[in-house]
Scaffold this active site. Structure first.
Site, PDB file in Angstrom:
ATOM      1  CG  ASP A 183      20.623  79.984 -79.309  1.00 17.99           C
ATOM      2  OD1 ASP A 183      20.680  78.764 -79.504  1.00 17.99           O
ATOM      3  OD2 ASP A 183      19.569  80.639 -79.371  1.00 17.99           O
ATOM      4  CD  GLU A 281      16.765  76.998 -84.702  1.00 16.60           C
ATOM      5  OE1 GLU A 281      15.795  76.256 -84.869  1.00 16.60           O
ATOM      6  OE2 GLU A 281      17.086  77.468 -83.590  1.00 16.60           O
ATOM      7  NE  ARG A 318      15.634  75.016 -75.509  1.00 18.63           N
ATOM      8  CZ  ARG A 318      16.197  76.217 -75.594  1.00 18.63           C
ATOM      9  NH1 ARG A 318      17.122  76.574 -74.756  1.00 18.63           N
ATOM     10  NH2 ARG A 318      15.823  77.054 -76.525  1.00 18.63           N
ATOM     11  N   GLY A 591      46.940  65.195 -61.736  1.00 15.90           N
ATOM     12  CA  GLY A 591      47.379  66.584 -61.819  1.00 15.90           C
ATOM     13  C   GLY A 591      48.826  66.760 -61.414  1.00 15.90           C
TER      14      GLY A 591
END
Ligand code: ADP
Length: 764
Positions: A183, A281, A318, A591
């Site tokens: 989260d 949510e 998740r 790179g």
């Protein structure tokens, strides 16, 4: 004389071998020899927890401690599922999602009796140092354990469950907390371990939904996780180009339905084929009533007559292999946590990422501040909560608000309007299109006209320029490559006249260059020629976009995160191809002479050795590494990984190293080389690159509007933007190597790579 000494004498090498650096590192902390430390993951699982576990184990072992793993979270302390961890036990887990230690919600740990059992088991194992990776709840539980430790010891001794001696040997517990949550809801860390991967999952899903929604001209309402924190919702909406977002931090005031539907209707009128609304949510209105995805869908149907669909993303968010960022973040914070747990006896600390650096603060303060935010949300205290989330969340939200509000204005062009040209310089970098999209819309919103130069500076000299409209950048958010076109060549003196004419003829009075080194060089050349060519005497700003991440003043250029993730995905596959073979892979990455992709790619994939131009390669190093690898394979190792930057050394090429290792391994392992090539440039931009593109474009647009703006480039250091005058470009660069003088990541991440490297490979 030791063989290595003979070798260095023959080869005349005085440089410290990496093995020596590592041995010195270990020798400096002899007092940690007998310490025992445990690591656990708790609460909701999040991708990157494994990287943290691996780093705690390896750093702890490297410092001479004994390291234990606690299985099934805090419940594992209660049930005594505590096992010694070895170096090898955490091999091959970096790329795994979830947590190999397992996690659980533990009711028993919430009770004093449960925690008493935890103390008993820890002391029985001789452990009094604990690293806890988890959310706010888990860290609170760990803090309580610390507070009660002595009381539990006393009662365990008086009940005859522990001896007085064992209690006295562990008079206190040391706790270090790490933020593990998808989260991104922990104050004290700009990012939690797992939030970047979750954002990847959400944005991938929204990209897919966008394509089907656009085909049918539909509206979609997408619910993402986040009961108390709208980070995933805001960040995914910004990255995917969604039109509206509803989050817990901003309770919706009366009339929100009309405001939302009006904005969506405007978008449709402007030609958008699909509308996406992202709902966290935990979204609610100002009376505290939940605003659900179903309610939003109904609103769209009622107010707009739209055929709206709902998608609830759920646990997909998740799952999956951790992103490059989460692997590096977990490794970085895990390593610092292990050191803190061994060095700060009796303390309780929290390790977070602040401005790109690991920061240690007292655990209680990190928890308190996080709970204050959640409390603020419960009270509907919008201003307090948005500010307390820390700089980055607040800033992302501000840009999102601006972009959502931005809309095509009819006849907005007025006397203060400017004609701004957007151009790319150098090679394509994923995220460039998003930067153009944001710049075009933000500029138009402010009443300016925007022109796109096709094909970079070559296009400029050939007069390839056309006006861009609001909808000409529609759908660009998720596109890799560069729709405007790029060209590698920088502007040469012989091109100046034509380039100046093009700007003059189109009455261009501002230039935004989104690109890399060649683009910076070109703008620098234009600035220096402004006396001869007045068309160049206009505000010009360079926005750093290069997969090489080699631009001065900016810690992250757009495209580098995507390239890193492309490398990680490719190397994961390459490693999996060798299940049965005894094999060493030599992987060459891009790179130019900047080793960012090689070093970070090595950290994120668990490479044993990384070769960069900055560190150089010597014959001595190659031989040391070869012998270390051979020793490792003799002890049962099956797989080795070496990452080499494409320009690490002119002579010791990828071919040379492969041949040397193959020949000298004497049958212990075979060697395969893999040159990753352009897959690194062509990826779909990651959420980080997209968000960074939007935020940087917003900064550049502000600058172009400033009174007296000249030629400049945008910097980004420790979460802060800064504008540098263009003449600083050469002063801040190592021009012969096309990289900045200051490479913030070099030393810190080199040390980290060394700590994670297998001791056998290093010969130590
Ligand atoms: P997260 O760590 O992701 O916030 P939870 O809030 O579910 O997840 O907490 C995980 C575990 O941490 C709980 O199952 C419980 O064992 C422990 N825990 C949480 N809050 C407390 C508390 N106030 N006291 C003791 N243990 C706690």
């Amino acid at each position: 004389m030791a063989i290595s000494n003979i070798r260095s004498q023959i080869l005349g090498i005085s440089e410290l071998s990496e093995a020596t650096v590592r041995r010195r590192h270990c020798v400096s902390l002899p007092e940690t020899q007998a310490m025992r430390i445990a690591v656990l993951t708790s609460g909701g699982d999040s991708p990157g927890m494994n990287a943290a576990v691996r780093a705690v184990v390896r750093t702890g072992l490297g410092l001479g401690a004994e390291v234990f793993g606690v299985y099934e979270g805090l419940q594992g302390l209660v049930n005594d599922i505590i096992k010694p961890m070895t170096w090898e036990a955490v091999g091959g887990i970096l790329q795994k999602g979830g947590t190999v230690l397992g996690t659980a919600r533990s009711k028993e740990f919430r009770t004093p009796e449960g925690r008493r059992k935890a103390v008993l088991h820890l002391v029985q194992h001789g452990i009094d140092r604990l690293v806890v990776v988890g959310g706010d709840g888990s860290l609170t539980g760990a803090l309580i354990l610390h507070q009660e430790w002595q009381a539990h010891l006393k009662s365990l001794v008086s009940d005859g469950l522990l001896t007085q001696e064992s209690a006295e040997a562990h008079p206190q517990v040391t706790i270090v907390g790490l933020p593990g949550s998808i989260d991104n809801d922990q104050v004290g860390s700009d990012a939690t371990i797992g939030s970047d991967t979750a954002l990847h999952r959400v944005v991938e899903a929204i990209d897919c939904i966008f394509s089907t929604a656009a085909s049918h001209q539909r509206s979609f309402v997408i619910e993402v996780m986040g009961r108390n924190c709208g980070y995933l919702a805001v960040a995914s909406a910004l990255a995917s180009g969604a039109e509206w977002v509803l989050i817990p931090e901003c309770p919706l005031s009366p009339g929100w339905q009309q405001r939302m539907t009006k904005a969506l209707a405007r978008g449709r009128a402007a030609g958008r084929r699909a509308s996406i609304v992202v709902v966290a949510e935990g979204a609610r209105d100002s009376d505290g009533k939940p605003v659900t995805a179903a309610l939003v869908r109904q609103t769209l149907e009622d107010e707009l007559g739209e055929d709206a669909r709902v998608t609830i993303l759920g646990h997909v968010q998740r799952g999956g292999s951790p992103s490059a960022f989460d692997r590096i973040l977990g490794t970085h914070l895990g390593s610092v946590a292990a050191e803190a747990a061994l060095q700060r006896s009796g303390e309780t600390n929290f390790v977070g990422l602040v401005g790109g650096r690991a920061k240690i603060e007292p655990l209680a303060s990190a928890i308190e501040r996080t709970q204050a935010v959640s409390g603020g949300i419960a009270l509907g205290n919008e201003v307090a909560t948005m500010k307390m989330r820390g700089g980055s969340f607040h800033k992302i939200f501000q840009v999102m608000e601006t972009l959502v509000k931005a809309s095509p204005k009819v006849s907005a062009v007025g006397e203060h309007s400017k004609r701004i040209a957007v151009i790319h310089g150098g090679s394509p970098a994923p995220g460039m299109n998003m930067a153009v999209r944001a710049a075009v819309r933000l500029l138009m919103e402010r009443g300016h006209e925007v022109f796109g130069v096709k094909g970079g500076f070559r296009g400029l000299k050939q007069g390839e320029i056309e006006q861009l409209g609001w909808m000409s950048v529609s759908g660009w958010s998720s596109l890799g490559g560069a729709e405007l076109g790029c060209h590698r060549d920088a502007l040469q003196s012989r091109d100046l006249y034509q380039a100046a004419r093009c700007l003059e003829e189109n009455k261009i009075d501002g230039l935004l260059m989104i690109g890399g080194w060649r683009g910076y060089e070109s703008v620098h050349t234009m600035m220096e020629s402004a006396q001869d060519f007045p068309a160049f005497d206009i505000p010009m700003i360079c926005l750093p976009a290069s997969i090489d991440n080699n631009l001065p003043g900016s810690e992250f250029s757009i495209g580098a995160d995507t390239a890193l993730n492309s490398i990680v995905e490719a190397v994961d596959k390459i490693k999996r191809s060798a299940v049965a073979a005894r094999r060493v892979f030599i992987v060459q990455v891009m790179g130019y002479q900047c080793g960012y992709l090689a070093l970070m790619g090595g950290l994120a994939t668990g490479a044993e050795r990384v070769y960069l131009h900055e560190f150089g390669i010597t014959a001595q190093k190659l031989l040391d590494d070869l012998h270390g690898l051979a020793e490792g394979f003799d002890r049962g190792k099956h797989l080795g990984l070496v990452i080499r930057n494409e320009k690490a050394n002119h002579f010791y090429t990828t071919d040379f190293i492969s041949d040397l290792f193959e020949e000298e391994s004497r049958g212990r392992f075979d060697v395969r080389k893999s040159i990753l090539g352009h897959l690194q440039q062509g990826g779909t931009p990651t959420p980080f690159d997209r968000i960074q593109a939007v935020r940087m474009a917003a900064q550049c647009v502000d600058y172009l509007e400033e009174e007296g703006a000249e030629a400049a480039f945008l910097g980004f250091e420790q979460n802060e933007y800064r504008i540098y005058p263009m003449d600083q470009f050469h002063r801040m660069s190592e021009r012969e190597h096309l990289r900045p003088k200051k490479q913030w990541w070099l030393e810190a991440y080199r040390q980290l790579t060394l700590k994670m490297s297998s001791p056998t490979v290093l010969g130590g």
